[in-house]
Design an enzyme around this catalytic site. Structure first.
Site, PDB file in Angstrom:
ATOM      1  N   GLN A  17       0.077  11.808  -3.860  1.00 18.98           N
ATOM      2  CA  GLN A  17       0.230  11.978  -2.502  1.00 18.98           C
ATOM      3  C   GLN A  17       1.436  11.360  -2.019  1.00 18.98           C
ATOM      4  O   GLN A  17       1.552  11.021  -0.812  1.00 18.98           O
ATOM      5  CB  GLN A  17      -1.030  10.843  -1.780  1.00 18.98           C
ATOM      6  N   ASP A  58       0.930  -1.047  -0.125  1.00 17.10           N
ATOM      7  CA  ASP A  58      -0.060   0.013   0.108  1.00 17.10           C
ATOM      8  C   ASP A  58       0.885   1.445   0.061  1.00 17.10           C
ATOM      9  O   ASP A  58       2.036   1.046   0.395  1.00 17.10           O
ATOM     10  CB  ASP A  58      -0.766   0.006   1.397  1.00 17.10           C
TER      11      ASP A  58
HETATM   12  P1  ATP Z   1      -6.104   7.056   0.268  1.00 17.92           P
HETATM   13  O1  ATP Z   1      -5.504   7.453  -1.000  1.00 17.92           O
HETATM   14  O2  ATP Z   1      -6.388   8.138   1.132  1.00 17.92           O
HETATM   15  O3  ATP Z   1      -5.527   6.048   0.930  1.00 17.92           O
HETATM   16  P2  ATP Z   1      -7.719   4.907  -0.827  1.00 17.92           P
HETATM   17  O4  ATP Z   1      -7.903   4.978  -2.328  1.00 17.92           O
HETATM   18  O5  ATP Z   1      -6.893   3.956   0.036  1.00 17.92           O
HETATM   19  O6  ATP Z   1      -7.443   6.462  -0.236  1.00 17.92           O
HETATM   20  P3  ATP Z   1      -9.829   3.581   0.904  1.00 17.92           P
HETATM   21  O7  ATP Z   1      -9.528   4.292   2.080  1.00 17.92           O
HETATM   22  O8  ATP Z   1      -9.631   2.231   0.447  1.00 17.92           O
HETATM   23  O9  ATP Z   1      -9.389   4.664  -0.072  1.00 17.92           O
HETATM   24  O10 ATP Z   1     -11.498   4.029   0.675  1.00 17.92           O
HETATM   25  C1  ATP Z   1     -12.131   5.465   1.061  1.00 17.92           C
HETATM   26  C2  ATP Z   1     -13.304   5.131   1.713  1.00 17.92           C
HETATM   27  O11 ATP Z   1     -14.352   4.584   0.699  1.00 17.92           O
HETATM   28  C3  ATP Z   1     -13.438   3.920   2.716  1.00 17.92           C
HETATM   29  O12 ATP Z   1     -14.301   4.524   3.683  1.00 17.92           O
HETATM   30  C4  ATP Z   1     -13.673   2.767   2.129  1.00 17.92           C
HETATM   31  O13 ATP Z   1     -14.575   1.749   2.918  1.00 17.92           O
HETATM   32  C5  ATP Z   1     -15.000   3.320   1.052  1.00 17.92           C
HETATM   33  N1  ATP Z   1     -15.102   2.579  -0.067  1.00 17.92           N
HETATM   34  C6  ATP Z   1     -14.109   2.301  -1.004  1.00 17.92           C
HETATM   35  N2  ATP Z   1     -14.895   1.442  -1.932  1.00 17.92           N
HETATM   36  C7  ATP Z   1     -16.122   1.410  -1.785  1.00 17.92           C
HETATM   37  C8  ATP Z   1     -17.298   0.892  -2.455  1.00 17.92           C
HETATM   38  N3  ATP Z   1     -17.008   0.377  -3.709  1.00 17.92           N
HETATM   39  N4  ATP Z   1     -18.517   0.907  -1.962  1.00 17.92           N
HETATM   40  C9  ATP Z   1     -18.374   1.878  -0.807  1.00 17.92           C
HETATM   41  N5  ATP Z   1     -17.592   2.274  -0.002  1.00 17.92           N
HETATM   42  C10 ATP Z   1     -16.347   2.204  -0.737  1.00 17.92           C
HETATM   43 MG    MG Z   2      -5.291   4.054   1.484  1.00 15.30          MG
END
Ligand code: ATP
Ligand code: MG
Length: 767
Positions: free
Chosen positions: A254, A223
């Site tokens: 980021q 990650d």
């Molecule tokens: P960052 O770049 O900030 O690390 P990320 O891309 O890793 O963000 P996540 O933390 O995995 O994003 O997801 C952001 C939010 O959106 C979380 O609360 C996650 O549970 C929700 N989420 C992601 N995909 C879905 C989906 N398909 N349906 C509903 N909620 C979702």
């Molecule tokens: Mg993330």
């Protein structure tokens, strides 16, 4: 639509499903914040277990913090419906520590090696600097630490680093590095960077060991890949060379750790390194409202050289982002507190839904004070952390010595802390040090020999006793040191069968440390309570075999990041730096101190790359918010001991006034006196619509270029020009590159450093 038969795929959108079910092999998921990268990574693990019938043992998932690792494990257990035993989820550092604990001996680390934190490192660096005959005032341990850490992240040995030195300072750093490394080995210790570089060395030089790990971890997932440095990148490459099952997710917008040698090109070059890679984009943001996302998009659009990314949300509308000018940092903090109270009282938020973010740790003090005054529960991430308290470090030093008597840094700490009052003076230390150095004995053995009653056989860790006679000590010193030696040895004998909490309790009393703290003062009692708190931490380890408990306890403590001292499940507002907030999300986010000199930080103002990183940092902050975002800046600020009139951040200028509520600062004037002359009008509320908000479609650098070019005073540079800078002194231009409409000049300064500066912004003069 994909038919979501498998429950693991339920609730994923099409792009996410494609990522989770991608064919075995290298996969890169490149996507903006909140698009579900971390979620996809977790589901991929479940999918590997389920669909590929992978054994949990075969999976290695690397995340950014220990907290993230814990969360991932929990989510997985929820997904697969059983404890994910055998699975390895951890940070690069914790995974490497475990590898070295097991297999580190070919690279000089025995199973009992200790991990040195910042404080230990500085101590050892000071020793290294003085030992090679230099002055630690002129060559500060902090500077050396930065240079050595940089070298290690680039996998340069002391020799390689010295050979590549271009300045006198680098050459000195090379010598300090060499001595420092010898001392680390001598103490059976590794610093944080060593954990990575020694593992790379181990794998690169011992293909049989590498082979074992390649076979064990057939599937590797990473990650926040944008923040890997060369050492981490190399680790991953080596490990996945054979099976090529590598799944990485990241977002180049980021990347905020280049100051720790993270190299964004690792993510940009993924497709070059793995030409057969499946590359997927995610475009739906699930975290934030449209109102927040719009502001985020404007903030990041200032950076050049990025691939434009689609990011949309179906949470249309949303509460407009609030921008607030405060009079000073106190006023800002009070505003935040009142707003928090209002949100909790009448909008149904819990304290734990809310976070306050800032650029530097020093900003947290007025905010925290205000939270205390308003009696709002809060947790401070970072600051004086539990594990940085003196008494905790003292007790840990004892424990580390019990674990590994070669650990001279801990031994020195104990000697300095507890024996200075007992007749063990500087002279005693000097003579013991000299004896240890001339006989090549660890300090511990030197003390053991010097304090043993005449005629006794002394068991030495380092083998046979040397021919040279140990120094004669005064009676007082000798008895104090002898007591220390026998106490530690007594505890060593017990550590194999005494559960860890009891071991610590015994230690507190037998060493006299507990008595020393109970001097009757409030403060002493407080500190004793803290020391005892360590016993409660150790309860978690009481289930382990005592033979392993101490080692794993010390290891985990050494690797604890800032985030891990936050007690989970507490209903409290989080106060956190922007750096530490990466990957997290909160319903309500306040970003405080959005001012020139803070965000962007003053250190970055004259370097294009650094400015762009500050812009990404602002972007990371904005994108943590789910429902409400507040941005504030103060007109006056007292920080680092000085009061200044501050300028609103240039990042605010990229946001159209129509997107925010409150008022944006007017575009900054190029006048040097802007801060003073504009003072009254800046405090007068102005309607958003009439504000002349400037939009800069290109780079942050250009913002500055436009401003100072309007002065008409920026000269054009060519290589060979002699120049002068108010801070770095005189130098010569070595390279010139166009950056947008501006010149980026590389200057080699007479004092030794080479810097890249933006012509319009750096206060350069031709001489
Ligand atoms: P960052 O770049 O900030 O690390 P990320 O891309 O890793 O963000 P996540 O933390 O995995 O994003 O997801 C952001 C939010 O959106 C979380 O609360 C996650 O549970 C929700 N989420 C992601 N995909 C879905 C989906 N398909 N349906 C509903 N909620 C979702
Ligand atoms: Mg993330």
């Amino acid at each position: 639509m994909v038919e979501n038969q498998n429950p693991i795929l339920q609730g994923l959108n099409e792009q996410q499903t494609a990522a989770v079910t991608a064919p075995d092999g290298p996969v890169l998921v490149l996507a903006g914040p909140g698009s579900g990268k971390t979620r996809v990574l977790t589901h991929r693990i479940a999918y590997l277990l389920d669909e590929y019938e992978a054994d949990p043992q075969e999976i290695l998932a690397v995340t950014f913090t220990n907290k993230a690792a814990r969360e991932m494990r929990e989510r997985l257990e929820h997904l697969v419906g059983r404890p994910a035993r055998g699975l390895t989820v951890g940070t690069f550092h914790s995974v490497c520590a475990r590898i070295l604990r097991r297999d580190g001996s070919p690279v000089g680390l025995g199973p009992d090696f200790v991990i040195y934190d910042d404080d230990d490192q500085l101590r050892l660096l000071r020793q290294a600097i003085t030992e090679i005959g230099l002055d630690d005032k002129q060559y500060s341990p902090r500077t050396m630490q930065g240079k050595i850490s940089g070298a290690k992240s680039k996998l340069l040995s002391p020799e390689e680093y010295t050979n590549s030195a271009r300045t006198y300072l680098d050459e000195v750093a090379g010598r300090v590095y060499r001595r420092y490394q010898e001392l680390l080995e001598w103490n059976q210790a590794a610093d944080f960077d060593d954990l990575l570089s020694k593992t790379v060395e181990l794998w690169a030089k011992h293909p049989d060991v590498l082979y074992r790990y390649q076979e064990r971890w057939r599937h590797v997932l990473v990650d926040e890949y944008q923040d890997t440095n060369l050492a981490q990148y190399t680790l991953i490459r080596l490990l996945t060379e054979r099976h090529r099952s590598l799944f990485v997710v990241g977002d180049e917008d980021q990347g905020i750790y280049s100051w720790r040698a993270a190299d964004i090109t690792n993510i940009l070059n993924f497709e070059r390194d793995y030409p057969d890679a499946t590359v997927l984009l995610l475009e739906q943001n699930y975290r934030s409202t449209q109102a927040i996302l719009d502001v985020a998009m404007h903030v990041i659009s200032g950076n050049t050289g990025r691939r434009a990314k689609m990011l949309w949300t179906d949470k249309s509308g949303g509460i407009p982002v609030q921008v607030r000018e405060a009079y000073d940092e106190q006023d800002e903090a009070q505003y935040i507190c009142r707003e928090v109270q209002r949100l909790v009282a009448s909008h149904g938020y819990r304290y734990s839904d809310i976070a306050v973010m800032y650029r530097t740790n020093a900003q947290s003090r007025p905010i925290e004070e205000s939270f205390v005054r308003y009696r709002i529960p809060h947790v401070l991430v970072g600051g004086t952390r539990f594990y940085e308290r003196k008494e905790i470090k003292d007790v840990l030093a004892y424990l580390r010595l019990v674990h590994n008597p070669y650990d001279t840094a801990s031994l020195r700490r104990i000697l300095e802390m507890t024996h200075s009052g007992k007749g063990v003076g500087k002279g005693t230390f000097a003579s013991l040090d000299l004896y240890a150095q001339t006989t090549h004995l660890p300090l511990w053995d030197a003390i053991t020999l010097a304090t043993a009653p005449a005629g006794t056989e002394v068991p030495l860790f380092a083998g046979a006793a040397p021919a040279a006679q140990p120094p004669k000590l005064t009676g007082k010193a000798r008895s104090a040191l002898h007591t220390l030696v026998t106490t530690i040895e007594g505890l060593r004998a017990k550590r194999q069968d005494l559960p860890l909490p009891q071991l610590i309790d015994t230690l507190l009393h037998k060493t006299g440390y507990a008595q020393a703290l109970t001097d009757g003062s409030e403060e002493g009692l407080d500190r004793l309570e803290n020391a005892k708190e360590l016993i409660s931490v150790a309860q978690d380890y009481s289930g382990l075999d005592p033979k392993e408990a101490l080692a794993s306890f010390l290891e985990e403590v050494a690797l604890l990041g800032d985030l891990d001292t936050v007690r989970e499940n507490q209903d409290a507002v989080t106060l956190i730096t922007l750096h530490a907030a990466k990957g997290l999300e909160y319903k309500v986010v306040f970003i405080a101190g959005v001012e020139e000199g803070l965000l962007p930080h003053s250190r970055s103002l004259d370097q294009v790359r650094a400015l762009e990183e500050e812009c990404r940092l602002a972007y990371v902050g904005v994108t943590r918010a789910m429902e409400r975002l507040y941005i504030s800046y103060a007109f006056h600020r007292t920080i680092f001991g000085a009061t200044q009139t501050s300028q609103p951040s240039r990042f605010l200028q990229t946001i159209p006034g129509s997107l925010v509520s409150g008022f944006l600062p007017p575009a900054r004037s190029a006048s040097r006196h802007a801060g003073n002359s504009g003072s009254r009008s800046r405090l007068t509320p102005q309607p958003t619509a009439v504000l002349p908000t400037r939009q800069f479609a290109t780079s942050v650098g250009n913002t500055a270029a436009v401003q100072s070019n309007s002065n008409g005073s920026t000269p054009t540079y060519v290589p060979g020009d002699s120049v002068k800078h108010p801070r770095f002194g005189e130098g010569t231009v070595t390279q010139v590159r166009m950056d947008g409409g501006d010149q980026e000049v590389e200057v080699r300064f007479a004092a030794g450093s080479t810097k890249r500066l933006l012509a319009s912004l750096a206060k350069l003069e031709k001489v």
